[in-house]
Design an enzyme around this catalytic site. Sequence first.
Site, mmCIF file in Angstrom:
data_model
loop_
_atom_site.group_PDB
_atom_site.id
_atom_site.type_symbol
_atom_site.label_atom_id
_atom_site.label_comp_id
_atom_site.label_asym_id
_atom_site.label_seq_id
_atom_site.Cartn_x
_atom_site.Cartn_y
_atom_site.Cartn_z
ATOM 1 N N ASP A 46 0.918 -1.164 -0.141
ATOM 2 C CA ASP A 46 0.006 -0.060 0.020
ATOM 3 C C ASP A 46 0.845 1.303 0.099
ATOM 4 O O ASP A 46 1.832 1.468 0.955
ATOM 5 C CB ASP A 46 -0.979 -0.267 1.296
ATOM 6 N N TYR A 51 3.016 9.754 0.002
ATOM 7 C CA TYR A 51 3.928 8.971 1.004
ATOM 8 C C TYR A 51 5.367 8.980 0.611
ATOM 9 O O TYR A 51 6.381 8.792 1.414
ATOM 10 C CB TYR A 51 3.462 7.546 1.125
ATOM 11 N N LYS A 81 -2.862 6.142 -3.974
ATOM 12 C CA LYS A 81 -3.944 6.843 -3.776
ATOM 13 C C LYS A 81 -3.811 8.193 -4.544
ATOM 14 O O LYS A 81 -2.705 8.527 -4.673
ATOM 15 C CB LYS A 81 -4.089 7.041 -2.326
ATOM 16 N N HIS A 114 -7.848 9.262 -1.985
ATOM 17 C CA HIS A 114 -7.281 9.343 -0.479
ATOM 18 C C HIS A 114 -8.083 10.085 0.742
ATOM 19 O O HIS A 114 -8.136 9.424 1.605
ATOM 20 C CB HIS A 114 -5.841 10.126 -0.459
#
Length: 316
Positions: A46, A51, A81, A114
């Site tokens: 994920d 990120y 996302k 997200h």
Amino acid sequence: MQVDSNNRIGIPRLGFGTAEYPFGLSAETMKETILHAIKLGYRHFDTAANYQSEQYLGEAISDALTLGLIKSRDELFITSKLWCSDAHHDRVLPALQKTLKNLKLEYLDLYLIHFPVSVKPGEITFPFPKEDIVTMDFKSVWEAMEECVELGLTKSIGVSNFSCKKLEIILSTAKIPPAVNQVEMSSVWQQKKLRDFCDEKGIIVEAYSPLGANGALWGTNRVMKNDVIKNIALAKGKSVAQICLRWVYEQGVVVIVKSFNKERMKENLDIFDWQLSSEELYQINQIPQEKAFPALEFIYSEGPYKTVDEFWDGEI
């Protein structure tokens, strides 16, 4: 072990998360950590645009193929996302194309919105200036997500941090219903109402921060410090983390774990060949509930969500 979504895409029940706040903190070791996770047996990964881990996940997948740890990319389930600054109809497809370039992949298995929020287009940042928050056009953004499926760039689409009410908005016009809603879920935030709703609609719930994410921007130590969990762990000869993860797993949801510690990465996989008793489940179900991540970053007196209650539609 997999669970099928409403579009019959099999999702491995345990996923490896790659978020660490501040984002990019472990950039130097991220690729090796993910490669080690593949060696241990993790097959579900994920990531997200914000990120700063997409590139390293892509490099780890390439190395895993070269080293023969996996025979093909198809052995992996990869989620990313859409960030809020790209949550606009004409920016969804370019955002996914950039994600795929970062990952060096031809397709995702799952692409998620997200948050149920858009911010003015620009650089991917978090937190962002609150004056940049704008109302998301759910219908047009979801249509763009559906186009990504039709183009073969992702096998399935879903959302993250959506309430029952916001899922209803998506479902009211969707040609392709959300396969997944990824949300905070743990023994101290059990999400029963949302899980019941998603179950009724055929939407898989994925649990992030099942251990509380203590130390993160949104974290709490209430999960790992809970006396009920500690006592069950002691009685079963398991770690507190294993009890927490097994409880989430037994609720029939997908569990996203995140640890870059090699011993804990291995320990987190050891939750499948034992189970909690009905008495232990009952004890956990009695734990007082409190959400760790109220999403204050999205609350703004001039924005679409002026209170926490508006953001979560009264579900916390």
